[in-house]
Design a protein around this motif. Structure first.
Motif, PDB file in Angstrom:
ATOM      1  N   ASP A 103      -7.217  22.096  24.146  1.00 12.08           N
ATOM      2  CA  ASP A 103      -5.873  21.987  23.928  1.00 12.08           C
ATOM      3  C   ASP A 103      -5.400  22.657  22.691  1.00 12.08           C
ATOM      4  N   ALA A 104      -4.246  23.198  22.373  1.00 14.84           N
ATOM      5  CA  ALA A 104      -3.864  23.863  21.144  1.00 14.84           C
ATOM      6  C   ALA A 104      -2.435  23.446  20.848  1.00 14.84           C
ATOM      7  N   ARG A 105      -2.127  23.500  19.572  1.00 16.88           N
ATOM      8  CA  ARG A 105      -0.915  23.163  19.049  1.00 16.88           C
ATOM      9  C   ARG A 105      -0.668  23.693  17.776  1.00 16.88           C
ATOM     10  N   GLN A 106       0.670  23.955  17.435  1.00 12.46           N
ATOM     11  CA  GLN A 106       0.842  24.674  16.110  1.00 12.46           C
ATOM     12  C   GLN A 106       0.600  23.599  15.146  1.00 12.46           C
ATOM     13  N   ARG A 107       0.794  23.982  13.693  1.00 13.71           N
ATOM     14  CA  ARG A 107       0.548  22.737  12.658  1.00 13.71           C
ATOM     15  C   ARG A 107       1.397  21.606  12.811  1.00 13.71           C
ATOM     16  N   ASP A 108       2.522  22.047  13.002  1.00 10.12           N
ATOM     17  CA  ASP A 108       3.648  21.143  13.095  1.00 10.12           C
ATOM     18  C   ASP A 108       3.787  20.162  14.549  1.00 10.12           C
ATOM     19  N   GLY A 109       2.579  20.428  15.441  1.00  7.46           N
ATOM     20  CA  GLY A 109       2.796  19.749  16.742  1.00  7.46           C
ATOM     21  C   GLY A 109       3.487  20.653  17.838  1.00  7.46           C
ATOM     22  N   ARG A 110       4.209  21.549  17.489  1.00 11.30           N
ATOM     23  CA  ARG A 110       4.828  22.378  18.614  1.00 11.30           C
ATOM     24  C   ARG A 110       3.728  22.963  19.548  1.00 11.30           C
ATOM     25  N   ALA A 111       4.318  23.301  20.596  1.00 12.33           N
ATOM     26  CA  ALA A 111       3.148  24.151  21.481  1.00 12.33           C
ATOM     27  C   ALA A 111       2.721  25.491  21.156  1.00 12.33           C
ATOM     28  N   ILE A 112       1.701  25.966  21.368  1.00 14.81           N
ATOM     29  CA  ILE A 112       1.226  27.317  21.354  1.00 14.81           C
ATOM     30  C   ILE A 112       0.265  27.718  22.180  1.00 14.81           C
ATOM     31  N   ASP A 113       0.178  28.926  22.719  1.00 15.81           N
ATOM     32  CA  ASP A 113      -0.607  29.425  23.654  1.00 15.81           C
ATOM     33  C   ASP A 113      -2.002  29.362  23.079  1.00 15.81           C
ATOM     34  N   ARG A 114      -2.815  28.776  24.229  1.00 12.90           N
ATOM     35  CA  ARG A 114      -4.221  28.218  23.803  1.00 12.90           C
ATOM     36  C   ARG A 114      -4.882  29.698  23.401  1.00 12.90           C
ATOM     37  N   ALA A 115      -4.825  30.811  24.001  1.00 13.68           N
ATOM     38  CA  ALA A 115      -5.742  31.918  23.847  1.00 13.68           C
ATOM     39  C   ALA A 115      -5.299  32.491  22.607  1.00 13.68           C
ATOM     40  N   SER A 116      -4.014  32.241  22.114  1.00 15.29           N
ATOM     41  CA  SER A 116      -3.528  32.918  20.606  1.00 15.29           C
ATOM     42  C   SER A 116      -3.977  32.100  19.789  1.00 15.29           C
TER      43      SER A 116
END
Length: 124
Positions: free
Chosen positions: A99-112
């Motif tokens: 699972d991946a997320r930006q520091r503020d909790g918003r979604a981000i592409d896992r591969a990125s």
């Protein structure tokens, strides 16, 4: 009597108009479930904890529950949670999901996020 009959007919007509319920709007459809692809995750999926540590550095957090283990890695851009489980029949636990997320909790592409973590220096 004529007035009574007219009044009764008028009351019935008005009563019929007032009793018509408004049609209920159907609920909106549920939001589409995100689709997950494993493209770009080849460096992580199926890897052991040691391989992840070599790739990303020391994990920022580690949680063990039963036979499962979660390693968390973070950078200034994102946080990646890697879930490791032993293969069926035992053996060394490997990453089966991330699972991946930006520091503020918003979604981000896992591969990125994987790419961002591999570029961090000193495992941070």
């Amino acid at each position: 009597m004529r007035h009574i009959g007219s009044a009764a007919v008028g009351a019935l007509l008005l009563g019929g108009c007032a009793a018509v319920p408004a049609p209920m709007a159907s609920p909106p459809p549920p939001p589409a479930k995100p689709t997950y692809t494993t493209v770009g995750l080849e460096r992580v999926l199926g890897q052991t904890a040691n391989a992840l540590t070599q790739l990303f550095g020391t994990p920022d957090a580690e949680v063990t529950e039963g036979t499962g283990r979660k390693l968390q890695f973070g950078s200034g851009i994102c946080v990646l949670d890697a879930y490791l489980y032993p293969k069926q029949g035992g053996g060394v636990p490997v990453v089966t999901h991330v699972d991946a997320r930006q520091r503020d909790g918003r979604a981000i592409d896992r591969a990125s996020c994987v790419a961002a973590l591999t570029r961090r220096t000193g495992g941070r």
